[in-house]
Write an enzyme that holds these catalytic residues in place. Structure first.
Site, PDB file in Angstrom:
ATOM      1  CG  ASP A   1     -12.017 -36.957  -0.742  1.00 28.66           C
ATOM      2  OD1 ASP A   1     -11.094 -36.713  -1.547  1.00 28.66           O
ATOM      3  OD2 ASP A   1     -13.173 -37.254  -1.126  1.00 28.66           O
ATOM      4  CB  SER A   2     -11.710 -32.744  -2.457  1.00 28.58           C
ATOM      5  OG  SER A   2     -12.436 -33.784  -3.088  1.00 28.58           O
TER       6      SER A   2
ATOM      7  CE1 TYR B   1      -8.764 -29.948  -2.410  1.00 25.71           C
ATOM      8  CE2 TYR B   1      -7.826 -32.057  -1.732  1.00 25.71           C
ATOM      9  CZ  TYR B   1      -8.169 -30.755  -1.439  1.00 25.71           C
ATOM     10  OH  TYR B   1      -7.914 -30.253  -0.187  1.00 25.71           O
ATOM     11  N   GLY B   2      -9.775 -32.472  -8.528  1.00 25.98           N
ATOM     12  CA  GLY B   2      -9.380 -32.951  -9.859  1.00 25.98           C
ATOM     13  C   GLY B   2      -9.148 -31.831 -10.856  1.00 25.98           C
TER      14      GLY B   2
ATOM     15  CB  CYS C   1      -8.205 -37.563  -1.958  1.00 28.96           C
ATOM     16  SG  CYS C   1      -8.253 -36.534  -3.440  1.00 28.96           S
ATOM     17  CG  ASN C   2      -7.722 -42.594  -5.972  1.00 29.47           C
ATOM     18  OD1 ASN C   2      -7.110 -43.633  -6.116  1.00 29.47           O
ATOM     19  ND2 ASN C   2      -8.909 -42.563  -5.394  1.00 29.47           N
ATOM     20  CB  THR C   3      -7.153 -36.026  -7.069  1.00 29.29           C
ATOM     21  OG1 THR C   3      -8.252 -36.699  -7.679  1.00 29.29           O
ATOM     22  CG2 THR C   3      -6.703 -34.888  -7.932  1.00 29.29           C
TER      23      THR C   3
ATOM     24  CD  GLU D   1     -18.971 -33.988  -2.884  1.00 26.82           C
ATOM     25  OE1 GLU D   1     -19.674 -33.332  -2.106  1.00 26.82           O
ATOM     26  OE2 GLU D   1     -17.875 -34.482  -2.555  1.00 26.82           O
TER      27      GLU D   1
ATOM     28  CB  CYS E   1     -12.348 -40.869  -8.154  1.00 24.22           C
ATOM     29  SG  CYS E   1     -13.093 -39.502  -7.236  1.00 24.22           S
ATOM     30  CB  THR E   2     -12.231 -41.938  -2.461  1.00 27.82           C
ATOM     31  OG1 THR E   2     -12.130 -40.505  -2.497  1.00 27.82           O
ATOM     32  CG2 THR E   2     -10.861 -42.555  -2.281  1.00 27.82           C
ATOM     33  CG  HIS E   3     -16.201 -38.248  -4.782  1.00 29.36           C
ATOM     34  ND1 HIS E   3     -14.964 -37.775  -4.406  1.00 29.36           N
ATOM     35  CD2 HIS E   3     -17.106 -37.342  -4.310  1.00 29.36           C
ATOM     36  CE1 HIS E   3     -15.119 -36.636  -3.750  1.00 29.36           C
ATOM     37  NE2 HIS E   3     -16.404 -36.349  -3.682  1.00 29.36           N
TER      38      HIS E   3
END
Ligand code: DGL
Length: 268
Positions: A11-12, A43-44, A75-77, A152, A183-185
């Site tokens: 992921d980012s 990344y978005g 990461c979806n993005t 984050e 979004c995985t966040h």
């Protein structure tokens, strides 16, 4: 394949840890290498061509270096655009994460809210998903990088400002009965999102579905009791600014060793 399959989760930032949690909960026998590109986060807000070349370069290098058996782009993005080039370069399975529009639409009686990054809500991939899997249920889109930053921060020990969260999610209030955490966040701040949207809104994410897909591809039984030694999983980031050290406290609880620098060179 090794006796303990090795999976790379990418992921980012820390968002992919929500996918990691779902995977290790169901498949504790795996050896995990978690890699995140914090140098190019978020990344978005990255140009598509930069995103494709960065992800491909970092992931391919890590796969070779770490002898990986399967990759999860958590990461979806990134997943909405990089999967074809990644699969063309790798001979191992690559699992992507895309917004759970289909299950959400089936569960909704009013409208679905898609909460994702600004990039994900504009991608053609996402619009095709909505057209194909939610033809009759309206989908309200909400793209926010601030929400990603909040997740984050939480992993670094900060408390989420519920008033601010309330303002960000206000456009969805009273309009939806199911929200896709696209979004995985966002599963990392699921409790706070639930508080703000209200308990009548159902929150849906892709974590468990990804764990099932990984199990299927590696031909493993989900939920099997694991009696082997539990070693620390490995975690690497593209850059280690001083504040990343705050993350190590949380990462230790999640079963990781100390963050290491990615031992490869990128061209981008
Ligand atoms: N976690 C990522 C996702 O699922 C993206 C966050 C970001 O870097 O913008 O889309």
């Amino acid at each position: 394949m090794t006796t303990r399959p090795k999976v790379l989760i990418f992921d980012s930032g820390v968002g992919g840890l929500s996918v990691y949690q779902a995977i290790v909960e169901h498949l504790p026998q795996l050896s995990i290498v978690y890699t995140f590109d914090n140098e190019a986060y978020p990344y978005g807000e990255l140009e598509q061509d930069v995103l494709i070349s960065r992800v491909t370069s970092i992931v391919v290098s890590a796969v070779v270096k770490e002898s990986i058996d399967l990759v999860v782009i958590a990461c979806n993005t990134a997943s909405t655009i990089v999967l074809p080039s990644l699969r063309a370069e790798l001979s191992i399975p690559v699992v992507g994460v895309v917004p759970a529009i289909k299950p959400a639409s089936l569960l909704s009686n009013l409208a679905v809210g898609l909460i994702a990054t600004p990039a994900t809500v504009t991608r053609q991939y996402t619009h095709d998903l909505i057209q194909d899997f939610s033809p009759h249920q309206p989908v309200e889109l909400l793209g926010s990088t601030r929400l990603v930053d909040m997740a984050e921060a939480k992993l670094r020990g900060y408390t989420i400002d519920l008033q601010e969260l309330n303002c960000i999610l206000a456009p969805l209030r009273q309009k939806i009965d199911v929200a896709v955490l696209g979004c995985t966040h966002f599963p990392l701040i699921k409790d706070e999102i639930q508080t703000v949207l209200g308990k009548e809104v159902l929150l849906v994410d892709s974590g468990k579905a990804i764990a099932r897909r990984v199990a299927q591809l590696l031909m493993l039984d989900i939920g099997r009791i694991y009696k082997g030694k539990r070693e620390k999983h490995k975690i690497m980031s593209s850059t280690i600014p001083w504040e990343e050290m705050a993350l190590n406290v949380e990462l230790d609880k999640l079963g990781f060793g100390v963050i290491q620098n990615c031992p490869f060179r990128r061209d981008v």
